[in-house]
Design an enzyme around this catalytic site. Structure first.
Site, PDB file in Angstrom:
ATOM      1  CE  LYS A 187      -2.032  -1.442   3.696  1.00 47.81           C
ATOM      2  NZ  LYS A 187      -2.917  -1.729   4.851  1.00 47.81           N
ATOM      3  CB  THR A 221      -7.594   8.150   6.870  1.00 44.22           C
ATOM      4  OG1 THR A 221      -6.509   8.598   7.716  1.00 44.22           O
ATOM      5  CG2 THR A 221      -7.832   9.181   5.788  1.00 44.22           C
ATOM      6  N   GLY A 223      -8.848   3.403  10.364  1.00 43.50           N
ATOM      7  CA  GLY A 223      -9.417   2.136   9.931  1.00 43.50           C
ATOM      8  C   GLY A 223      -9.189   1.785   8.483  1.00 43.50           C
ATOM      9  CB  THR A 224      -7.258   3.418   5.763  1.00 44.32           C
ATOM     10  OG1 THR A 224      -7.789   4.705   6.044  1.00 44.32           O
ATOM     11  CG2 THR A 224      -7.117   3.256   4.268  1.00 44.32           C
ATOM     12  N   GLY A 225      -6.585   0.572   6.771  1.00 39.27           N
ATOM     13  CA  GLY A 225      -5.944  -0.719   6.495  1.00 39.27           C
ATOM     14  C   GLY A 225      -6.858  -1.897   6.786  1.00 39.27           C
ATOM     15  CB  CYS A 226      -9.181  -2.608   9.595  1.00 42.27           C
ATOM     16  SG  CYS A 226      -8.036  -2.377  10.966  1.00 42.27           S
TER      17      CYS A 226
END
Length: 288
Positions: A187, A221, A223-226
């Site tokens: 990412k 932003t 929680g983006t990765g989850c």
């Protein structure tokens, strides 16, 4: 007296695709298991959970976390998988070497795609993984992964590769793939020098797919990765290929980032319900 005819019964509705998250709980609701389950619902799947850790967490950061006993994690996992079954599994915060090893052992015995989000540090910079657990992530967890989804900080933590540009993302992917996952999704959201675009690299070492989207000027932003990893798992549970699932997950997550909203005094979450036909403002009666 005549017995009335029986009303024909509709056939039972089939269950939606089944997705399991093995992760930590976010008491603020923006990341962790809460974000995973919201994402899975938004994408038309049935989300189930194994709680591996509990955090005291809000918009300002993580005030503390407590991992669950290995026996509790194993029992939750077996309870779901042995009765209900799964069509994809996503892992998040696992906190300790003991939990990483236990979950890796369970995943190795599960015939379903696995998305590993190698959570090490929260959005606020708080550590969520014991330092002695890194080797377990590398040698035990990553080999079970169909796809691993590290951001650039997690790449550096796992491999020592510090990415400065898109060519560096190729080096990062090669280093991550060296630990055994089938695919790496690197990412690039933290990549400097690309202010208008967020570029991620998906590769299995042979195929290369660049996933690009506009970068939204929104600080909320959390929680983006989850969200991305859960969206990827949901699409895999529907039977999509890894490249198809990654593109769909990127599109969903980009929309959720654009719709992120303020919450508390710090960083608000992405909006997991952004394409369900309502805006969070409308729910409060501010629209319509």
């Amino acid at each position: 007296m005549e017995t009335p005819p029986e009303t024909p019964q509709a056939p039972p509705r089939p269950a939606p695709p089944l997705v399991l998250t093995v992760a930590g709980s976010d008491s603020g609701g923006g990341a962790g298991i809460q974000a995973d389950l919201k994402t899975m619902l938004a994408l038309g799947t049935h989300g189930m959970s194994v709680v591996a850790a509990v955090t005291a967490q809000n918009s300002l950061g993580v005030q503390g976390y407590w991992e669950l006993p290995v026996e509790a994690v194993r029992a939750q996992y077996r309870s779901v998988v042995d009765d209900i079954g799964v069509q994809a599994v996503k892992t998040g915060m696992l906190a300790s070497a003991a939990l990483v090893g236990t979950v890796a052992e369970l995943l190795a015995d599960t015939a379903a795609p696995v998305v590993v989000d190698p959570v090490g540090v929260s959005k606020h910079g708080d550590s969520l993984l014991a330092s002695d657990a890194l080797d377990s992530v590398r040698t035990e967890l990553l080999p079970t992964a169909t796809v691993v989804t590290p951001n650039l900080d997690e790449v550096a933590q796992l491999t020592g590769v510090h990415v400065e540009d898109e060519d560096g993302m190729r080096d990062a992917a090669a280093a991550v793939l060296g630990y055994g996952p089938r695919w790496a999704l690197i990412k690039g959201g933290h990549l400097r020098g690309a202010p208008d675009e967020s570029a991620d690299l998906l590769t299995d070492g042979h195929q290369e797919h660049w996933l690009r989207a506009p970068r939204h000027d929104n600080r909320h932003t959390h929680g983006t990765g989850c969200t991305l990893a859960s969206a990827l798992a949901a699409q895999l549970a529907k039977g999509q290929s890894v490249p198809e699932a990654a593109r769909a997950a990127k599109e969903y997550t980009t929309g959720a980032i654009a719709a992120g909203f303020p919450l508390g005094a710090g960083l608000g979450p992405v909006d997991h319900g952004w394409r369900l036909g309502y805006a969070h403002g409308a729910v409060r009666g501010e629209e319509g």
